[in-house]
Every structure is written in C-alpha cells, then in structure tokens.
Design an enzyme around this catalytic site. Structure first.
Site, short mmCIF file in Angstrom:
data_model
loop_
_atom_site.label_atom_id
_atom_site.label_comp_id
_atom_site.label_asym_id
_atom_site.label_seq_id
_atom_site.Cartn_x
_atom_site.Cartn_y
_atom_site.Cartn_z
N VAL A 187 0.85 -1.03 0.47
CA VAL A 187 0.27 0.28 0.37
C VAL A 187 0.59 1.29 0.35
O VAL A 187 1.54 1.81 0.71
CB VAL A 187 -0.48 -0.21 1.23
CG1 VAL A 187 -1.62 1.40 1.21
CG2 VAL A 187 -1.96 -1.08 1.03
N LYS A 188 0.44 1.92 -1.77
CA LYS A 188 1.61 2.76 -0.94
C LYS A 188 0.69 4.29 -0.36
O LYS A 188 -0.24 5.31 -0.49
CB LYS A 188 1.73 3.23 -2.72
CG LYS A 188 2.76 2.80 -3.05
CD LYS A 188 3.04 4.06 -4.55
CE LYS A 188 3.72 5.02 -4.49
NZ LYS A 188 4.06 5.04 -6.23
N LEU A 189 1.11 5.08 0.81
CA LEU A 189 0.82 5.83 0.92
C LEU A 189 1.09 7.60 0.79
O LEU A 189 2.39 7.57 0.50
CB LEU A 189 0.68 5.97 3.04
CG LEU A 189 0.19 4.86 3.17
CD1 LEU A 189 0.12 4.29 4.65
CD2 LEU A 189 -1.45 4.60 2.75
#
Length: 230
Positions: free
Chosen positions: A83-85
């Site tokens: 997951v890219k944040l």
C-alpha cells in the site's frame, strides 16, 4: 540493489520478467490511467499475479480515516501487494494505525523529498520510503543526496525500512542509486531498455556476424525453424 518497473502497462512488466531482471513493480494513479479509465482492483491483481515480488498500489484518499479504510481494502487484494501512502500528516497517522492494528500490510511512503521525511515515515512504520530523485533534480536540488542520507541514517540506527529510489529519469540515476546504497530503484520501462543498450555492443555483434559470414558464408548461421520460439 533490486530493480523495479514504475509502470501501469502489464506488457512492459511481462517483457522485463522475461529478461529475468524484475524484482517488483510500482504504480501510481497517473501511470494506471495513461490509456484511459481502468478497474483499479483488477489491474493491481493482474500485476500481483505475474510479479514475483512487491507491487505498490497507491491510495486515492487524502484524509486519515479514508486512507485507513482504503489501505485495509487494498491490503486484501494479494499477498504481495504494497500500500502506497503519501508523505503527509494523515499518511503518517495511517501508517501508525496500520502498525497498531498489526494489520501485516506492507507500506511504501511516496513523495519523499527530504531525509527528515524519510526518517519520519520509517519511524511511523513504513516498509519502504520512496525519495523522488528526478523531481528534486528538476528544481536544482541533489535528489540522490536524499537517497544517500536516508540510507546512512537507517544503517546507523538499525532501521529496517528500505530506501526505494523513485523518479528515476535515466541510467545514470540507477548507477548513482546503487552506489548510494539504495535497496531498490524503480524506473520507467524506457530507462530499463536504455540500461540494456550500448552502441559498442551493437557494433561488436554486427562485426562478429559479418566476419563469420565473410569467412564461412551462411554455413553455421542459425535460422528460425517454423513453429519454434523466436
């Protein structure tokens, strides 16, 4: 240093996989929508199914509450999804919340432009931090310095977060990232192909073949057989 593709094109991924050099993939909303609207979940799951390593998929939300919901959903899509944040206050809160929940979701903090940001993301629980080298170079800053400093800080303090050099614009960036100690460099397919090519390799191959044909004629020159792999 591992090599990732930064792409939304599954054909590019397949070509890199066939060469045996690809360890993972990063994507973002811009890359995924280059050719028009897409089914986000389906596209990411297709990438995850063929890529042996991590595939980064970016949340679209900007508030902590919405990011957390989206991150938990994306984290269920495949075992190797990351997951890219974004590197924001809400992004850090989401990282912390995922760690507190022991969600066992790998995370990649994107849009990192300073060692301070890299350190904050790492301490909040990021699996990877992504300094954007090319974008810093564009505004006359030394993008690779952020990679070097982040690697040094993490090594000095035993921080397990990996530094992923992003916004790679040309082959020299890849060499510089490797020398700076980056764990990963992610690049467009175009840059990967530039790394393969060298004019002296092409000239040398042409010379070898020309010398063989001059001496031996076509004897011994392998030609494809119908129905075989080319």
């Amino acid at each position: 240093m591992q090599l990732y593709l930064d792409t939304g094109d599954i054909q590019e991924v397949e070509e890199a996989l066939a060469m045996g050099v690809l360890a993972g993939v990063t994507t973002n909303p811009t890359l995924l929508t280059t050719r028009g609207p897409v089914d986000f979940r389906d596209t990411i799951q297709r990438f995850c199914a063929i890529v042996p390593g991590p595939v980064s998929a970016e949340v679209l939300a900007t508030s902590h509450a919405e990011m957390l919901v989206e991150a938990l959903e994306i984290g269920r899509w495949a075992p190797n999804v990351v997951v890219k944040l974004p590197m924001t206050v809400d992004g850090l809160k989401t990282l912390h919340a995922l760690r507190e929940r022991e969600a066992n979701i790998s995370t990649n903090v994107t849009l990192v432009f300073s060692p301070n940001q890299a350190l904050l993301a790492a301490r909040a629980g990021a699996t990877y931090v992504s300094p954007f080298v090319g974008r810093l170079d564009d505004i006359s800053h030394d993008g690779m310095a952020v990679v070097r400093d982040s690697v040094q800080i993490f090594d000095q303090h035993g921080i397990p977060t990996q530094v992923l050099a992003a916004s790679v614009r040309h082959p020299l960036h890849c060499i510089e990232a490797a020398k700076a100690g980056a764990h990963i460099a992610t690049m467009p397919f175009r840059v990967l192909m530039q790394m393969v090519k060298h004019p002296l390799t092409d000239l040398g191959l042409d010379r070898f073949i020309a010398d063989w044909v001059k001496s031996m004629g076509e004897q011994g020159v392998v030609t494809p057989v119908a129905g075989t792999v080319r």
